[in-house]
Design a protein around this motif. Structure first.
Motif, PDB file in Angstrom:
ATOM      1  N   VAL A 121      -2.560  12.334  -6.744  1.00  0.00           N
ATOM      2  CA  VAL A 121      -3.466  12.486  -5.604  1.00  0.00           C
ATOM      3  C   VAL A 121      -2.697  12.990  -4.380  1.00  0.00           C
ATOM      4  CG1 VAL A 121      -4.895  11.207  -3.957  1.00  0.00           C
ATOM      5  CG2 VAL A 121      -5.166  10.797  -6.409  1.00  0.00           C
ATOM      6  N   ILE A 122      -1.535  12.399  -4.126  1.00  0.00           N
ATOM      7  CA  ILE A 122      -0.736  12.820  -2.963  1.00  0.00           C
ATOM      8  C   ILE A 122      -0.392  14.306  -3.067  1.00  0.00           C
ATOM      9  CG2 ILE A 122       1.535  12.589  -1.852  1.00  0.00           C
ATOM     10  CD1 ILE A 122       1.364   9.561  -2.610  1.00  0.00           C
ATOM     11  N   SER A 142      -1.429   7.898  -8.129  1.00  0.00           N
ATOM     12  CA  SER A 142      -1.243   8.079  -6.685  1.00  0.00           C
ATOM     13  C   SER A 142      -0.333   9.271  -6.406  1.00  0.00           C
ATOM     14  CB  SER A 142      -0.749   6.792  -6.008  1.00  0.00           C
ATOM     15  OG  SER A 142       0.410   6.334  -6.606  1.00  0.00           O
ATOM     16  N   TRP A 149      -8.130  12.282  -8.180  1.00  0.00           N
ATOM     17  CA  TRP A 149      -8.268  10.909  -8.659  1.00  0.00           C
ATOM     18  C   TRP A 149      -9.135  10.879  -9.920  1.00  0.00           C
ATOM     19  CZ3 TRP A 149     -12.218   7.117  -8.914  1.00  0.00           C
ATOM     20  CH2 TRP A 149     -11.751   5.804  -9.060  1.00  0.00           C
ATOM     21  N   GLY A 197      -8.263  15.199  -2.903  1.00  0.00           N
ATOM     22  CA  GLY A 197      -7.748  13.890  -3.275  1.00  0.00           C
ATOM     23  C   GLY A 197      -8.695  13.178  -4.233  1.00  0.00           C
ATOM     24  N   SER A 220       6.941   1.926  -3.173  1.00  0.00           N
ATOM     25  CA  SER A 220       6.180   2.822  -4.047  1.00  0.00           C
ATOM     26  C   SER A 220       7.075   3.917  -4.624  1.00  0.00           C
ATOM     27  CB  SER A 220       5.029   3.481  -3.279  1.00  0.00           C
ATOM     28  OG  SER A 220       4.155   2.515  -2.781  1.00  0.00           O
ATOM     29  N   ARG A 254      -1.445   3.536 -12.434  1.00  0.00           N
ATOM     30  CA  ARG A 254      -1.832   3.574 -11.023  1.00  0.00           C
ATOM     31  C   ARG A 254      -0.855   4.420 -10.210  1.00  0.00           C
ATOM     32  NH1 ARG A 254       0.110   0.649  -6.579  1.00  0.00           N
ATOM     33  NH2 ARG A 254      -1.112   1.362  -4.834  1.00  0.00           N
ATOM     34  N   TYR A 255       0.439   4.250 -10.463  1.00  0.00           N
ATOM     35  CA  TYR A 255       1.419   4.984  -9.656  1.00  0.00           C
ATOM     36  C   TYR A 255       1.447   6.469 -10.002  1.00  0.00           C
ATOM     37  CZ  TYR A 255       3.007   0.998  -7.077  1.00  0.00           C
ATOM     38  OH  TYR A 255       3.041  -0.048  -6.200  1.00  0.00           O
ATOM     39  N   SER A 293       0.831  -1.192   0.000  1.00  0.00           N
ATOM     40  CA  SER A 293       0.000   0.000   0.000  1.00  0.00           C
ATOM     41  C   SER A 293       0.872   1.250   0.000  1.00  0.00           C
ATOM     42  CB  SER A 293      -0.913  -0.028   1.223  1.00  0.00           C
ATOM     43  OG  SER A 293      -0.900   1.200   1.887  1.00  0.00           O
ATOM     44  N   THR A 294       0.522   2.222  -0.861  1.00  0.00           N
ATOM     45  CA  THR A 294       1.290   3.472  -0.926  1.00  0.00           C
ATOM     46  C   THR A 294       1.146   4.253   0.372  1.00  0.00           C
ATOM     47  OG1 THR A 294       1.019   3.541  -3.317  1.00  0.00           O
ATOM     48  CG2 THR A 294       1.602   5.598  -2.261  1.00  0.00           C
ATOM     49  N   LEU A 295      -0.006   4.130   1.023  1.00  0.00           N
ATOM     50  CA  LEU A 295      -0.212   4.812   2.298  1.00  0.00           C
ATOM     51  C   LEU A 295       0.775   4.291   3.347  1.00  0.00           C
ATOM     52  CD1 LEU A 295      -2.104   6.969   3.414  1.00  0.00           C
ATOM     53  CD2 LEU A 295      -3.539   5.146   4.333  1.00  0.00           C
TER      54      LEU A 295
END
Lengths: 262, 324
Positions: free
Chosen positions: B223-224, B220, B104, B100, B193, B216-217, A110-112
């Motif tokens: 979003v971050i 993310s 997305w 966020g 990640s 996907r990466y 998980s990235t979190l």
């Protein structure tokens, strides 16, 4: 037991047929080499098998499952790994990080959790680092681990790509000219490395120009010319095949002739 | 022979230590209370820029619309207490979650684009947000902006017997949040990640062949960075006690990207340096105020031409060459 089976694979670029009707199989523990003159379609074939190009005709099967046109990352999940003829190294990352990145499928989470630096994340990173250092040792790059990849020589980058591909623990490994640009000593080392990888039960698919290397380590040779398979079989048999001799020497003689005419 | 320290200090620990020391020691040199305000603005910009390090520095994707997310965070703090009766702190969290989610939704289609096309698409997103904020006057007060409720932290501290000036309180609060943001981004860098993000930055095709789900990466990272920008916008609104649609302005997006690449997008400390320089300069050299955007543009051009890796990496290389 067949791991990879390629059936009637073909692709056209702008109306020109690059590869057509190519088929062969690969088994665990054996080295299959794809040879042929420049422009015969070897790398194009590799790109179709590894999901970089979408084939227009034919099928690719892994373990009997149709995987034609699957994305490269999906194929990686099924155990396919590869290197690149024109090097695709992560140049801004350290040598160690390059190989660690190769273990993505085993270490992803998980990235979190990764943002928070949870213990599970740190454990996965530690395991990856241990595996990556062992692989660097195997390809003789352990002393360059902390250097930026862009600082390595061409031959070292070739070995780095092999280490990165091995980090994924592949069942099928595609090597696109691993010895290109390497000196005879390095070629010898890569030769031994490939044989050892196959001996561990990996099915190896090899594109190589160095005929001595191909004849020495291959179990099976597939010959392409103008995008079509013109011969296949044991290395000694293929080397004597008149069609193969003509494809190599004929092309050569043809070029000589055009020079003479020009 | 055993080394003196069991483990050499990591880049992550060094960065956090330097940031902590700078934040803690700087007030000793402040000639007036005004500098607490400058420091607060530096930390708030530094937070948004840290998010952009993840997007630009790690993943190698560009965004010219992140002020849009800052605007979303800012207006969440302005509207949450008025319309939903939420406390400002909870409005900040709500804004971050909304940003966020929006990132997305928006990121899924536009992150398929590369280079200039991605830059234009994100730019369009930012312009859209700032136009909505300026035009929907019934909700946002339009171009005149609206007041923002007090965070209430100072009152809370007072009732606990701690008296602290408003400017000082914001300095420490923003500094603490920047440290937390830096810690998260640094954790990410050398995690699985983070390696996936950095690998797709260098070669998407190779990243795919080792199994990285590139789409996907990228998403993310987008979003971050949007959440960072949103929190940064919320803090700006809360410390100013006022917000106008200017916060989502295109020029604000450009400022954030300039700060990120000036210091060096690849590292948190580099980006923090960019935030420090470009926030402090206009505050200190008030004469520059009118030419601020010209100066920003000029700096961006000079950096791109002469220091494409950013200030800190280029200095680092220069020093290393001198030593060896």
């Amino acid at each position: 037991m067949t791991l990879l089976s390629v059936e009637g694979l073909g692709i056209d670029f702008g109306g020109v047929t690059a590869v057509d009707g190519v088929g062969f199989t690969a088994e665990p523990g054996r080295i299959v080499s794809v040879i042929g003159p420049n422009g015969a379609g070897k790398t194009t074939l590799f790109n179709m098998i590894s999901g970089v190009y979408l084939p227009h005709r034919g099928r690719v099967r892994l373990d009997g499952e149709d995987v034609t046109g699957l994305a490269p990352n999906r194929l990686a999940e099924r155990g396919l790994s590869r290197t690149f003829q024109n090097l695709q190294v992560f140049l801004r990352m350290s040598v160690l990080d390059n190989v660690m990145a190769g273990r993505h499928l085993a270490e992803r989470g998980s990235t979190l959790a990764d943002l928070l630096g949870l213990p599970s994340t740190r454990r996965r990173s530690r395991e990856t680092e241990r595996a990556a250092r062992a692989l660097l040792e195997r390809v003789g790059l352990e002393r360059a681990a902390e250097r930026e990849a862009s600082a390595l020589s061409y031959g070292a980058l070739k070995r780095l790509e092999i280490a990165r591909a091995l980090a994924a623990r592949p069942r099928l490994l595609l090597l696109d000219e691993p010895a290109a640009g390497c000196n005879p000593v390095e070629t010898e080392e890569i030769d031994a490395l490939i044989a050892a990888i196959a001996a561990e039960g990996v099915a190896v698919l090899l594109v190589e120009h160095d005929m001595k290397l191909v004849m020495k380590i291959s179990h099976h040779v597939v010959v392409l010319d103008h995008g079509e398979k013109i011969a296949e079989g044991a290395p000694e048999a293929v080397a004597r095949d008149p069609k193969v001799v003509e494809a190599y020497l004929g092309a050569h003689a043809g070029r000589e002739g055009s020079h003479a005419l020009g | 022979m055993r080394p003196l320290f069991a483990k050499p200090i990591s880049a992550k620990q060094a960065t956090l230590l330097v940031l902590l020391l700078l934040i803690a020691v700087a007030p000793a040199f402040f000639p007036s209370n005004f500098y607490y305000r400058v420091g607060t603005l530096i930390f708030i910009n530094g937070l948004a820029v840290t998010g952009l390090v993840v997007l630009i520095g790690y993943a190698g994707q560009i965004s010219l619309g992140h002020a849009g997310f800052a605007g979303l965070g800012a207006y969440a703090c302005a509207l949450g207490p008025v319309h939903l009766g939420l406390p400002p702190a909870l409005s900040l969290v709500l804004g971050a979650v909304l940003s966020g989610l929006l990132a997305w939704l928006v990121g899924r289609p536009i992150l398929r684009l590369k280079g200039h096309y991605l830059a234009i698409a994100t730019l369009g997103f930012g312009v859209l947000v700032s136009m909505v904020l300026a035009n929907e006057a019934w909700l946002t007060g339009g171009p005149d902006g609206m007041a923002v409720a007090d965070l209430g932290l100072r009152g809370l501290l007072k009732s606990a017997g701690i008296k602290v000036g408003n400017a000082e309180l914001w300095y420490w609060l923003a500094g603490l949040i920047l440290l937390a943001g830096a810690w998260l981004a640094l954790n990410l860098k050398d995690s699985p990640s983070g390696r996936a993000l950095r690998s797709l930055h260098d070669s998407e095709v190779a990243a795919r062949t080792v199994g990285v789900d590139v789409a996907r990466y990228k998403l993310s990272a987008f979003v971050i960075s949007a959440v960072y920008a949103s929190v940064s916008g919320s803090l700006l609104a809360l410390t100013n006690r006022f917000v106008t649609p200017d916060i989502a302005n295109f020029l604000h997006s450009i400022e954030l990207v300039t700060m990120t690449v000036l210091g060096g997008a690849g590292t948190v400390i580099g980006a923090a340096t960019g935030a420090l320089l470009l926030t402090a300069l206009p505050q200190v050299l008030t004469a520059l105020q009118e030419y601020e955007h010209i100066v920003f543009g000029l700096i961006m051009m000079l950096v791109m031409i002469f220091l494409p890796d950013g200030l800190l990496p280029s200095l680092h290389r220069l020093l290393r060459r001198r030593v060896s």
